[in-house]
Enzyme design. Structure first.
Site, PDB file in Angstrom:
ATOM      1  CG  LEU A   1      32.655  46.405  44.296  1.00  6.21           C
ATOM      2  CD1 LEU A   1      33.542  47.830  44.047  1.00  6.21           C
ATOM      3  CD2 LEU A   1      32.965  45.875  46.078  1.00  6.21           C
ATOM      4  CG  HIS A   2      29.330  43.320  38.567  1.00  7.74           C
ATOM      5  ND1 HIS A   2      29.247  44.353  38.619  1.00  7.74           N
ATOM      6  CD2 HIS A   2      29.596  42.531  38.324  1.00  7.74           C
ATOM      7  CE1 HIS A   2      29.979  44.770  37.204  1.00  7.74           C
ATOM      8  NE2 HIS A   2      29.267  43.281  36.363  1.00  7.74           N
ATOM      9  NE  ARG A   3      35.193  44.364  36.299  1.00  9.13           N
ATOM     10  CZ  ARG A   3      34.298  43.530  35.739  1.00  9.13           C
ATOM     11  NH1 ARG A   3      33.277  42.687  34.987  1.00  9.13           N
ATOM     12  NH2 ARG A   3      33.845  44.998  34.721  1.00  9.13           N
TER      13      ARG A   3
ATOM     14  NE  ARG B   1      30.443  37.633  40.481  1.00  9.54           N
ATOM     15  CZ  ARG B   1      30.289  36.144  39.673  1.00  9.54           C
ATOM     16  NH1 ARG B   1      29.866  36.194  38.885  1.00  9.54           N
ATOM     17  NH2 ARG B   1      31.318  35.299  38.909  1.00  9.54           N
TER      18      ARG B   1
ATOM     19  CG  ASP C   1      33.520  46.071  40.717  1.00 10.54           C
ATOM     20  OD1 ASP C   1      32.806  46.397  39.734  1.00 10.54           O
ATOM     21  OD2 ASP C   1      34.297  45.174  41.637  1.00 10.54           O
TER      22      ASP C   1
END
Ligand code: UD1
Length: 378
Positions: free
Chosen positions: A204-206, A239, A291
């Site tokens: 998950l990083h969006r 991130r 994501d």
């Protein structure tokens, strides 16, 4: 023919590996590799070069992180100097990251032809930086190498001339096919003391998920429920890690320490993994939450159910022909979707990859097709 290949991020490294490999057979192609340095941590960059035997970049720019404009601008300043000096016949760019955009803008302004690998992919969501990068890169490219029929349709709808479009398939499958044995033999489960199919893996990083406190917290609350049924393993992107600290979300998970085992009832955080370890983790997982764009296609090839936590997806074929389900990133919807998978029988893992079950040209031969076309056109 002198080709400069410009890369900068994890997904670029995964895509360039088979392309550089396939080009080796053609001495006519003088390949140069430029790394912008958009990703720079050891486990975001160098580990992929080692793991996938990518040649050392001829030029490393070290531009690093920054806001969208600052990062792209820094890369353009550095890339322009290189391109002016090297005078390539073709510039190859891949995917949809800021390094792709910067390279395309520099090439187009210096009237150097551009080949875009993974052209025509669209989420139709212009709030995603990647969508802007795709639109601009495709509008400037001379050879558009698409991964799917959907991508071809998107480009023709946008008015791109048909003779510039080449449907060659998904280059990420070349990497996956070439490394499938290593993926199957990955020691990641042993390292975490996990049995196959007893855990869910997450990436998950969006920005839309991790830069918004409410959305991010909602996803973690959903995971808090899901973890009662199975362990959750999360190799976390820097991130997202930064954002967990900013929003004080560390209470939700346990960082992994050597010798400590991952358990049901816990979300275990890992540092980012090398390619074959990541895919090994996905291969043995009961399901994957993500994501990412690439992970939707990789889980499809590995026959692992995937929940994509987004309001859109650019990989529609993985919904109809693959194992992917798109879910709005809202707690109740995520929990329901996970429970639905948990009620289903466990999916058998492929002993070898069945090309015929995947979308057209997702067969491990995309790089070869691209090289043939480049040679024909030169
Ligand atoms: C980028 C791509 C995204 C891709 C992702 C894969 C863009 C717009 N986005 O997102 O499409 O899915 O890579 O990983 O190009 N950071 C580190 N170490 C690193 C790299 C980044 O700590 O080696 C941290 C920094 O705090 C940085 C943040 O991650 O500010 C974001 O990095 P950036 O390259 O801007 O975008 P990604 O989120 O990695």
């Amino acid at each position: 023919m002198k080709i400069i290949n410009i890369i900068g991020t994890r997904p670029n490294f995964i895509k360039i590996a088979p392309f550089m490999q396939a080009a080796k057979k053609y001495p006519r192609l003088k390949m140069k590799l430029v790394h912008t340095g958009q990703h720079y941590d050891y486990n975001m960059s160098k580990v992929f070069f080692k793991n996938l035997a990518i040649p050392k970049p001829d030029i490393y720019l070290g531009t690093g992180s920054g806001s969208q404009g600052a990062q792209t601008g820094q890369m353009m300043i550095a890339l322009e100097k290189i391109v002016l000096k090297e005078k390539p016949d073709l510039i190859v760019v891949l995917g949809d990251v800021n390094s792709t955009l910067a390279a395309s803008l520099v090439a187009a302004k210096l009237t150097i032809p551009i080949a875009h690998i993974e052209a025509g992919v669209r989420s139709f969501d212009r709030a995603m930086p990647e969508e802007i990068n795709r639109l601009v890169t495709d509008s400037l490219s001379d050879l558009l190498f698409t991964p799917s029929d959907y991508a071809v349709k998107n480009l023709t709808r946008e008015g791109v001339a048909r003779q510039k479009i080449f449907n060659v398939g998904n280059i990420m499958m070349d990497t996956l096919f070439a490394n499938f044995n290593k993926i199957k033999q990955s020691q990641i489960c042993r390292r975490l003391d996990l049995k196959p199919q007893t855990y869910a893996a997450m990436t998950l990083h969006r920005p839309s998920n991790v830069d918004d406190k409410k959305t991010f917290t909602g996803i973690l609350k959903a995971l808090n429920q899901i973890k009662k049924s199975l362990a959750i393993i999360w190799p976390i992107h820097p991130r997202a890690r930064k954002q967990t600290r900013k929003f004080n979300l560390d209470r939700f998970f346990v960082p992994h320490r050597p010798g400590r085992t991952a358990r049901i009832g816990q979300i275990t955080l890992l540092d980012p993994l090398a390619y074959t370890e990541s895919l090994g983790l996905f291969y043995q997982a009961r399901f994957v939450l993500t994501d990412s764009g690439g992970v939707q296609t990789e889980t499809t090839a590995l026959n692992t159910p995937c929940l994509t936590l987004r309001y859109n997806t650019e990989w529609l074929e993985t919904l109809s022909q693959g194992t992917n389900t798109r879910i709005d990133p809202e707690p109740r919807k995520i929990i329901n979707a996970a429970n639905k998978i948990l009620r289903r029988p466990i999916r058998k893992k492929p002993a070898f990859l069945q090309k015929s079950k995947l979308p057209k040209y997702w067969d491990g031969k995309t790089s070869q097709r691209i090289i043939k076309i480049i040679l024909d056109k030169s």
